[in-house]
Design a protein around this motif. Structure first.
Motif, PDB file in Angstrom:
ATOM      1  N   UNK A 246       0.826  -1.211   0.000  1.00  0.00           N
ATOM      2  CA  UNK A 246       0.000   0.000   0.000  1.00  0.00           C
ATOM      3  C   UNK A 246       0.859   1.260   0.000  1.00  0.00           C
ATOM      4  N   UNK A 247       0.378   2.277  -0.695  1.00  0.00           N
ATOM      5  CA  UNK A 247       1.011   3.590  -0.716  1.00  0.00           C
ATOM      6  C   UNK A 247       0.033   4.640  -0.208  1.00  0.00           C
ATOM      7  N   UNK A 248       0.551   5.645   0.452  1.00  0.00           N
ATOM      8  CA  UNK A 248      -0.246   6.817   0.815  1.00  0.00           C
ATOM      9  C   UNK A 248       0.396   8.013   0.133  1.00  0.00           C
ATOM     10  N   UNK A 249      -0.373   8.683  -0.716  1.00  0.00           N
ATOM     11  CA  UNK A 249       0.195   9.723  -1.578  1.00  0.00           C
ATOM     12  C   UNK A 249       0.115  11.121  -0.975  1.00  0.00           C
ATOM     13  N   UNK A 250      -1.047  11.495  -0.484  1.00  0.00           N
ATOM     14  CA  UNK A 250      -1.260  12.864  -0.015  1.00  0.00           C
ATOM     15  C   UNK A 250      -1.537  12.846   1.484  1.00  0.00           C
ATOM     16  N   UNK A 251      -0.517  13.129   2.267  1.00  0.00           N
ATOM     17  CA  UNK A 251      -0.685  13.080   3.720  1.00  0.00           C
ATOM     18  C   UNK A 251       0.464  13.835   4.388  1.00  0.00           C
ATOM     19  N   UNK A 252       0.182  14.419   5.531  1.00  0.00           N
ATOM     20  CA  UNK A 252       1.242  14.972   6.373  1.00  0.00           C
ATOM     21  C   UNK A 252       1.826  13.808   7.158  1.00  0.00           C
ATOM     22  N   UNK A 255       1.907  13.916  11.071  1.00  0.00           N
ATOM     23  CA  UNK A 255       0.609  13.701  11.709  1.00  0.00           C
ATOM     24  C   UNK A 255       0.187  12.229  11.597  1.00  0.00           C
ATOM     25  N   UNK A 256       0.505  11.629  10.455  1.00  0.00           N
ATOM     26  CA  UNK A 256       0.176  10.212  10.287  1.00  0.00           C
ATOM     27  C   UNK A 256       0.918   9.365  11.322  1.00  0.00           C
ATOM     28  N   UNK A 257       2.177   9.662  11.535  1.00  0.00           N
ATOM     29  CA  UNK A 257       2.963   8.893  12.496  1.00  0.00           C
ATOM     30  C   UNK A 257       2.377   8.996  13.908  1.00  0.00           C
ATOM     31  N   UNK A 306      -7.857  -0.091   9.726  1.00  0.00           N
ATOM     32  CA  UNK A 306      -7.199   0.753  10.729  1.00  0.00           C
ATOM     33  C   UNK A 306      -6.622   2.021  10.113  1.00  0.00           C
ATOM     34  N   UNK A 307      -5.869   1.881   9.013  1.00  0.00           N
ATOM     35  CA  UNK A 307      -5.146   3.026   8.452  1.00  0.00           C
ATOM     36  C   UNK A 307      -5.974   3.793   7.431  1.00  0.00           C
ATOM     37  N   UNK A 342       6.507  10.479  -5.143  1.00  0.00           N
ATOM     38  CA  UNK A 342       5.202  10.127  -5.710  1.00  0.00           C
ATOM     39  C   UNK A 342       4.257   9.642  -4.615  1.00  0.00           C
ATOM     40  N   UNK A 343       4.818   9.276  -3.491  1.00  0.00           N
ATOM     41  CA  UNK A 343       4.032   8.865  -2.327  1.00  0.00           C
ATOM     42  C   UNK A 343       4.746   9.365  -1.077  1.00  0.00           C
ATOM     43  N   UNK A 344       3.949   9.657  -0.037  1.00  0.00           N
ATOM     44  CA  UNK A 344       4.533  10.118   1.217  1.00  0.00           C
ATOM     45  C   UNK A 344       5.073   8.954   2.032  1.00  0.00           C
TER      46      UNK A 344
END
Length: 396
Positions: A246-252, A255-257, A306-307, A342-344
C-alpha cells in the motif's frame, strides 16, 4: 465437478516466437503496447489489445486473426492435446520453476467446484466480451490453482512432445504437447475430484460465463463457447503468491505517524506485522491485533480498516480512486515511489499462504481488493483456444 478437455491448440507455426508473445492484456500500459507493436508485425498484442476506434478494434482483431490463419502464420494442432508449460524465473534472488498445463475447462457457475477469490469490475468484462465474441478465441489463459501433487507429478513424468521454448522478459518458457489417450484420460479423471481456485483471470472467467449465457438467450448454438482456456497449476508448483503493498500519496507524514503510534508499537525484523517506508524502514507491530473472522484477521483487511478507513477516513471509493492511496507490487516499487516523492509513505504487507487462500474460498468468501499478486504471468500467444478447437476432442 470440473470437466477439462484436451483441445486443438492454435499457435504460431515458427519455433522461434520470442517477439510474437506479450504479457496478459491487463498488465500492458500504452508505452509497453507501443513497444510490442514495434517489435514485430505478428506480435499477438494486435489481437489481445487491438488497435482501432470504439468497436472497430474488435473487428480489426477478428480480421487479423483470420488473416494470420489463412497465411498459416497461426496453425491449429492436428491432435487433441493438453499442453504442459514450464517457466524458469528468479524472484528475490531465488531461482524457481513454475509448472502446469493448459486445457479447455467446461464453464460452470462460480461457488461450486470453481472458486473466485476476488470481486470483479464491470468495465474489463465488457471489453473482453466484445473481443472474444468477435474473434471466437482466447489467447490469454485464465490461471487456476488445484491441490493434488500426485497429478502434478504425473504430468511432469508422462510422455510429452517438445513444441517450442520462448525467451521473454528474462524468463525461459517451454511448451510441451500431451496427446497420449491414456495420459489425457488420467488427467481428466483427476481434475474431476478437485476444487479449483481462480488466481488470475476473474474477469475473463465471468466474461466467458456471460458469453455462454448470451448465446443461450438469443438461441444461437455456438459449439465451443461453453469452454474457456485455463492454465492449471498445483499450489506446490512454485507459483509465487505475493502481497500487494500500500502507498499513501497525499498526507502529512508527521501527523500520520502520531496516529500510527496509537495502534502500533515498534517491532523488529523478526517480530512485526507491517513495515512502513518513508525514507527509512520502520517495523510496526499492532498493539492489539484482530484474530476473529477469516477475512477480518487478514493483514490487508486490518490495515485498510485501521489506516485507510480509521486514520484517513477513506471510503471504498476513495481507496479505489488511487488519488490518496495506491498500490505497489514489490518492495523496490515502494521505495522508488517514496524516494521520487510520488508517495509520502509506503507499507509493506506480508503475503497470505495457499492454505489461507483455499480456506477462505472454501467458505465462498472473497478477499479485499488488491490482496494477492501471483507471479510469474503466463505470456499470451503461446497456445490459444478457438471455439472450434474443442471439436472432436470431448471423447478422446
Amino acid at each position: 465437478m470440473p470437466i477439462v478437455e484436451p483441445f486443438k491448440g492454435i499457435f504460431f507455426k515458427e519455433k522461434k516466437i520470442d517477439t510474437y508473445v506479450c504479457p496478459p492484456y491487463d498488465v500492458i500500459d500504452s508505452d509497453y503496447k507501443n513497444q510490442l507493436l514495434s517489435k514485430d508485425e505478428f506480435n499477438i498484442v494486435r489481437i489481445v489489445l487491438p488497435e482501432g476506434e470504439n468497436d472497430q478494434k474488435y473487428k480489426n482483431a477478428k480480421n487479423i486473426l483470420k488473416a494470420w490463419i489463412l497465411q498459416k502464420k497461426l496453425i491449429f494442432d492436428e491432435d487433441c492435446s493438453f499442453y504442459a508449460y514450464s517457466c524458469k524465473y528468479s524472484i528475490d534472488g531465488v531461482e524457481k520453476t513454475l509448472f502446469g498445463f493448459l486445457g479447455a475447462l467446461k464453464l460452470e457457475e462460480l461457488g461450486g467446484s470453481i472458486k473466485p477469490h476476488e470481486k470483479t469490475l464491470k468495465g474489463p468484462k465488457i471489453d473482453r466480451f466484445k473481443l472474444i465474441t468477435s474473434t471466437n478465441a482466447m489467447f490469454c489463459p485464465i490461471m487456476m490453482i488445484y491441490d493434488n501433487v500426485q497429478l502434478s507429478d504425473f504430468i511432469k513424468k508422462c510422455n510429452k512432445e517438445d513444441l517450442f521454448e520462448v525467451n521473454f522478459e528474462n524468463k525461459l518458457h517451454k511448451v510441451y504437447k500431451i496427446n497420449d489417450a491414456s495420459a489425457i484420460n488420467h488427467i481428466k479423471q483427476k481434475i474431476k475430484n478437485q476444487t479449483l481456485v481462480i488466481a488470475d483471470g476473474h474477469h475473463r472467467y465471468e466474461t466467458c460465463l456471460s458469453i455462454k449465457e448470451h448465446y443461450k438467450q438469443i438461441g444461437q448454438e455456438t459449439p465451443g463457447s461453453d469452454y474457456a482456456l485455463v492454465f492449471f497449476v498445483d499450489k506446490n508448483d512454485e507459483l509465487s503468491l505475493m502481497p500487494i503493498h500500500r502507498l499513501i500519496k497525499k498526507i502529512n507524514i508527521d501527523k500520520l505517524k502520531q496516529k500510527l503510534y496509537n495502534f502500533f508499537e515498534i517491532g523488529d525484523v523478526f517480530n512485526y506485522d507491517i513495515v512502513m517506508y518513508d525514507g527509512e524502514f520502520t517495523y510496526l507491530k499492532y498493539m492489539k491485533k484482530i484474530t476473529d473472522g477469516l477475512i477480518e484477521r487478514l493483514d490487508v483487511k486490518i490495515f485498510e480498516d485501521v489506516v485507510f478507513k480509521g486514520m484517513l477516513n477513506l471510503s471504498d471509493a476513495d481507496i479505489a480512486s488511487n488519488e490518496i492511496s495506491g498500490y505497489a507490487h514489490s518492495k523496490e516499487e515502494v521505495v522508488k515511489s517514496v524516494d521520487r516523492k510520488e508517495a509520502a509513505a509506503g507499507f509493506l504487507l506480508k503475503p497470505i499462504t495457499y492454505d489461507t487462500l483455499f480456506e477462505i474460498t472454501s467458505h465462498n468468501l472473497t478477499f479485499p481488493q488488491k490482496s494477492t499478486y501471483f507471479y510469474p504471468k503466463i505470456p499470451s500467444g503461446l497456445v490459444g483456444y478457438h471455439f472450434s478447437s474443442i471439436e472432436g476432442c470431448k471423447n478422446v
